[in-house]
Scaffold this motif. Structure first.
Motif, short mmCIF file in Angstrom:
data_model
loop_
_atom_site.label_atom_id
_atom_site.label_comp_id
_atom_site.label_asym_id
_atom_site.label_seq_id
_atom_site.Cartn_x
_atom_site.Cartn_y
_atom_site.Cartn_z
N UNK A 277 0.84 -1.21 0.00
CA UNK A 277 0.00 0.00 0.00
C UNK A 277 0.87 1.26 0.00
N UNK A 278 1.92 1.27 0.80
CA UNK A 278 2.81 2.43 0.84
C UNK A 278 3.49 2.63 -0.52
N UNK A 279 3.91 1.55 -1.15
CA UNK A 279 4.54 1.65 -2.46
C UNK A 279 3.53 2.13 -3.51
N UNK A 280 2.31 1.62 -3.43
CA UNK A 280 1.29 2.07 -4.38
C UNK A 280 0.99 3.55 -4.22
N UNK A 281 0.85 4.01 -3.00
CA UNK A 281 0.56 5.43 -2.77
C UNK A 281 1.71 6.29 -3.27
N UNK A 282 2.94 5.86 -3.01
CA UNK A 282 4.11 6.60 -3.50
C UNK A 282 4.12 6.64 -5.01
N UNK A 283 3.83 5.52 -5.65
CA UNK A 283 3.79 5.46 -7.11
C UNK A 283 2.66 6.33 -7.66
N UNK A 284 1.53 6.31 -7.00
CA UNK A 284 0.39 7.09 -7.46
C UNK A 284 0.69 8.59 -7.44
N UNK A 285 1.33 9.06 -6.39
CA UNK A 285 1.62 10.48 -6.29
C UNK A 285 2.83 10.90 -7.12
N UNK A 286 3.63 9.94 -7.58
CA UNK A 286 4.75 10.30 -8.44
C UNK A 286 4.37 10.30 -9.92
N UNK A 287 3.19 9.79 -10.23
CA UNK A 287 2.73 9.75 -11.63
C UNK A 287 2.00 11.04 -11.95
N UNK A 288 2.72 12.05 -12.37
CA UNK A 288 2.10 13.34 -12.66
C UNK A 288 1.74 13.50 -14.12
N UNK A 289 2.33 12.71 -14.99
CA UNK A 289 2.04 12.84 -16.41
C UNK A 289 0.94 11.86 -16.82
N UNK A 290 0.01 12.36 -17.62
CA UNK A 290 -1.09 11.52 -18.11
C UNK A 290 -0.56 10.63 -19.23
N UNK A 291 -0.90 9.36 -19.19
CA UNK A 291 -0.51 8.42 -20.23
C UNK A 291 0.85 7.77 -20.01
N UNK A 292 1.50 8.05 -18.89
CA UNK A 292 2.80 7.45 -18.60
C UNK A 292 2.62 6.42 -17.49
N UNK A 293 3.04 5.21 -17.76
CA UNK A 293 2.91 4.14 -16.76
C UNK A 293 4.09 4.19 -15.80
N UNK A 294 3.79 4.28 -14.52
CA UNK A 294 4.81 4.29 -13.47
C UNK A 294 4.77 2.96 -12.73
N UNK A 295 5.96 2.48 -12.37
CA UNK A 295 6.07 1.21 -11.66
C UNK A 295 6.59 1.46 -10.25
N UNK A 296 6.13 0.64 -9.31
CA UNK A 296 6.58 0.74 -7.93
C UNK A 296 6.89 -0.63 -7.36
N UNK A 297 7.57 -0.65 -6.24
CA UNK A 297 7.97 -1.87 -5.54
C UNK A 297 8.74 -2.80 -6.49
N UNK A 298 9.79 -2.24 -7.06
CA UNK A 298 10.69 -2.98 -7.95
C UNK A 298 9.96 -3.60 -9.14
N UNK A 299 9.00 -2.88 -9.67
CA UNK A 299 8.28 -3.33 -10.86
C UNK A 299 7.08 -4.21 -10.57
N UNK A 300 6.70 -4.36 -9.33
CA UNK A 300 5.57 -5.23 -8.99
C UNK A 300 4.22 -4.55 -9.23
N UNK A 301 4.15 -3.26 -9.00
CA UNK A 301 2.89 -2.51 -9.13
C UNK A 301 3.00 -1.50 -10.26
#
Length: 105
Positions: free
Chosen positions: A23-47
């Motif tokens: 959950x912490x990794x997902x929230x961090x990834x969610x708030x780091x994704x500022x560009x629309x249409x760009x896929x961001x990965x978190x937790x070493x590519x798991x999410x």
């Protein structure tokens, strides 16, 4: 019986720790994704998290798990850590009890 109980408690603790990390990794990834249409990965590519712009101006979100191996590794590592720490604590308690008995006798 003690090992079975320790293992079951370890599974529970590891599950909770893993979910907190995910959950912490997902929230961090969610708030780091500022560009629309760009896929961001978190937790070493798991999410992954990818926002999409809809034609009506709304934003759609695509989220999910792309690789379960890092999540399984976090679970296994926390399980091993818990079992080792619990075993060491039990041995220390036993050693303390023996020292106190030797001191009294």
């Amino acid at each position: 019986m003690k090992w079975l109980l320790r293992f079951i408690v370890g599974l529970t603790v590891s599950f909770v720790v893993t979910m907190i990390v995910v959950v912490a990794s997902f929230i961090t990834t969610m708030f780091s994704a500022s560009e629309i249409g760009v896929r961001k990965f978190g937790l070493f590519g798991a999410l992954f998290f990818e926002p999409h712009a809809q034609p009506d101006g709304a934003t759609a979100l695509e989220i999910g798990v792309s690789n379960g191996a890092p999540i399984a590794f976090v679970f296994a590592a926390s399980l091993v850590f818990y079992v080792v720490v619990a075993s060491v604590l039990d041995r220390l308690k036993l050693h303390k009890k023996r020292l106190l008995q030797a001191d009294q006798g």
